[in-house]
Design a protein around this motif. Structure first.
Motif, short mmCIF file in Angstrom:
data_model
loop_
_atom_site.label_atom_id
_atom_site.label_comp_id
_atom_site.label_asym_id
_atom_site.label_seq_id
_atom_site.Cartn_x
_atom_site.Cartn_y
_atom_site.Cartn_z
N GLN A 373 0.63 -0.93 0.24
CA GLN A 373 0.07 -0.13 0.20
C GLN A 373 0.93 0.93 0.51
O GLN A 373 1.99 1.51 0.61
N LEU A 374 -0.28 1.94 -0.85
CA LEU A 374 1.15 3.45 -0.64
C LEU A 374 0.18 4.83 -1.09
O LEU A 374 -0.88 4.59 -0.88
N ASN A 375 0.18 5.11 0.39
CA ASN A 375 -0.58 6.78 0.84
C ASN A 375 -0.76 7.22 -0.81
O ASN A 375 0.87 8.71 -1.00
N GLY A 376 -1.35 7.45 -1.44
CA GLY A 376 -1.89 8.20 -2.52
C GLY A 376 -3.40 8.21 -3.39
O GLY A 376 -3.92 7.37 -2.47
N SER A 377 -3.04 8.50 -4.10
CA SER A 377 -5.08 8.47 -5.18
C SER A 377 -4.28 9.00 -6.60
O SER A 377 -3.39 9.31 -6.74
N PHE A 378 -4.91 8.15 -6.77
CA PHE A 378 -5.01 8.24 -8.55
C PHE A 378 -5.64 9.61 -9.49
O PHE A 378 -5.30 9.93 -10.30
N TYR A 379 -6.22 10.49 -8.83
CA TYR A 379 -7.38 11.38 -9.63
C TYR A 379 -6.83 12.68 -8.68
O TYR A 379 -7.96 13.44 -8.83
N CYS A 380 -5.79 12.44 -7.12
CA CYS A 380 -5.45 13.76 -6.78
C CYS A 380 -4.21 13.60 -6.21
O CYS A 380 -3.60 12.41 -6.34
#
Length: 433
Positions: A373-380
């Motif tokens: 898991q990575l702290n992040g987003s594909f959309y922001c």
């Protein structure tokens, strides 16, 4: 990692941002577009349109990887037709293959694994032994991911309409969702309408269930109709078949005071509606007063009132386990482990759901956060997300020379905008407000 190939990414400009980031680290970037939607957000480096057939794809990939000395491939989802071929080829030819997917632990994480995700994960079937050595840690993340549904509507509409209008050039393209392209674009608008048209009714339904059926609610989180986890990693051909199986088992085996709530998947609002199927089956089985169907149900508020959760292999199962709700999976799931999910049959589950061992879940959570898991987003938050990816790649690059730290300062392309279109020069669009 010197030369990278990007295949299809998440809907939107994420791979565009990722390509600029990789370029700034001195990595040569190549991007293959399989349809006009893939080309909406041109990437840094070499952008190539693949217009051949699916059977020809393996030969093209073999030639391209060798010609450009590609050592690493990235894609989103490993079960799409073109990605499945690429995965098999890379695994058999020593090319590193990384897969992005929505986070196992949402909403503040995305998934990145080498060689595959979910039932293709390198950890699948091995966790029962590995977790014994894991020291549970309190999870934390550096930044929150805010709701971004409106942004995703825009990305999806732009993608699918571009796909539709460029069909003549990519006439051999095989999409993983077998619908007309214009339906894909408009489905996201329908989904927006469905979200707000169901909110008031479902709020009342949820309160009714809590007031009159607390402790006797079995929750069934439905998955996306075209979910590869259903099609590839379960015994069901589609979601409808899983609904039929669950309702029949519930009718025959659940205590008479128990109720069943089926919740529609938020990303499937504009595509499907199972009302007729669910209510028709419930009437036939004599359980119409014990079966409910909702779209806008707040699961965190409902979990404490649930007797159990039944899922094929949705990541909602992990959320249920986090809230210590007894859970059973009907398909292959990374988290389907003794001490976590019920290992009995579905017929038995209604009567005696097995409790969740809290320490075991914390061990699983710690393992997933460290390894997948990575702290992040594909959309922001593209800049922060790319930094997280690079850090993870450094830790996964144990079989080759260590990768350098990101160039400082890292200047990512301008964030995404609803008002701006990606220019033909390949510079990213701005962020949707």
């Amino acid at each position: 990692m010197q030369s990278v190939l990007l295949l299809q990414g998440p809907l939107g400009p994420f791979f565009q941002h990722f390509s600029y980031f990789l370029d700034q680290q001195g990595v040569e970037v190549h991007k293959i577009n399989f349809n006009g939607g893939d080309g909406c957000w041109p990437c840094k480096g070499r952008n190539v349109d693949y217009t051949g057939t699916l059977p020809e794809w393996r030969h093209f990939l073999d030639h391209y990887l060798k010609e450009h000395r590609i050592d690493t491939v990235f894609c989103y989802s490993d079960c799409r037709e073109y990605h499945a071929v690429a995965r098999q080829f890379c695994l058999s030819h020593g090319v590193r293959f990384f897969v992005f997917e929505e986070g196992y632990l949402r909403p503040h994480y995305i998934t990145l694994e080498e060689n595959g995700v979910n039932a293709h994960s390198p950890w699948f079937g091995k966790l029962e032994q590995l977790l014994d050595e894991v020291d549970p840690e309190h999870p934390h993340h550096d930044f929150d991911i805010k709701p971004n549904f409106k942004r995703r509507i825009y990305f999806a509409m732009r993608y699918y309409f571009s796909m539709h209008f460029s069909h003549g050039r990519f006439k051999h393209y095989v999409h993983h969702r077998h619908r007309p392209y214009w339906q894909e674009g408009t489905a996201w608008l329908k989904g927006w309408y469905a979200k707000y048209s169901h909110t008031a009714h479902d709020k009342g339904l949820q309160q009714h269930l809590i007031d009159y059926h607390s402790g006797r609610i079995h929750l069934v989180p439905l998955q996306v109709a075209d979910d590869f986890q259903i099609r590839t990693h379960s015994p069901f051909k589609d979601v409808a078949e899983s609904i039929e199986h669950i309702l029949a088992s519930f009718a025959a085996n659940a205590p008479q005071d128990d109720v069943l709530l089926l919740k529609h998947h938020p990303m499937d609002r504009g595509y499907t509606n199972y009302s007729a199927l669910i209510h028709g089956l419930a009437r036939q089985l004599g359980i119409k007063d014990r079966v409910f169907y909702g779209f806008e149900i707040s699961l965190p508020d409902l979990y404490h009132h649930c007797k159990g959760v039944v899922t094929v292999n949705s990541t909602v199962g992990l959320s249920a386990l986090f809230h210590h709700v007894p859970t059973i999976t009907l398909g292959q799931a990374l988290y389907d482990l003794p001490g976590l999910t019920s290992q009995c049959s579905l017929d038995e589950f209604w009567q005696q759901p097995q409790p969740v061992k809290k320490r075991r879940f914390r061990q699983l959570q710690s393992f997933l956060l460290k390894n997948t898991q990575l702290n992040g987003s594909f959309y922001c938050e593209p800049a922060k997300t790319c930094q997280q990816i690079w850090q993870q790649l450094q830790s996964l690059h144990h079989q080759s020379a260590p990768m350098p730290k990101p160039a400082q300062p890292v200047t990512l392309p301008t964030p995404f905008s609803l008002k701006s279109q990606a220019p033909k020069t390949g510079k990213p669009a701005e962020e949707v407000a």
